[in-house]
Write a protein that holds these residues in place. Structure first.
Motif: not given
Length: 128
Positions: A21, A23, A79, A84
């Motif tokens: 994923w 951030d 998450v 993702t």
């Protein structure tokens, strides 16, 4: 995004998974620099599900604490589904289903921590 959604639907409670994923990194630079640069992240853990009313998150249990008196607690990573980029099963049913259900219940009850005897424990603050 459709391929990611398909992969996530293949994940099962208790599977050991790897989630890739992005951030967000927000900072300040003396020169004004770029703000909001995405940062690639890879997380591993036991899949507990996709939860959230407003924003869906993939919940991964990463540490399980089974105390001598029957208490159970977990560390987890949540998450954001929208962030993702990939989800892969490392091992199907890595955690036995009944134990995975206990982990999920421990996550869902929040500060009311579940135990084998329905006792209560104070919540420890998990990292985000």
């Amino acid at each position: 995004m459709k391929e990611v959604a398909k992969r996530i639907k293949e994940l099962g409670l208790g599977d050991l998974v790897r989630v890739e994923w992005f951030d967000a990194s927000i900072g300040k630079s003396l020169s004004g620099g770029l703000n909001g640069i995405d940062v690639p992240v890879v997380s591993w853990g036991v899949f507990l599900g996709v939860l959230g009313q407003k924003n869906k998150h993939i919940i991964l249990a990463q540490n399980c604490f089974r105390y001598a008196d029957g208490f159970c607690d977990i560390d987890y990573t949540a998450v954001p589904l929208a962030w993702t980029s990939n989800a892969t099963v490392i091992a199907k049913a890595h955690f036995p289903l009944e134990e995975a259900k206990q982990l999920l219940n421990s996550f869902l009850v929040g500060g009311k921590r579940a135990s084998a005897n329905s006792k209560k424990q104070q919540r420890a603050v998990n990292h985000g």
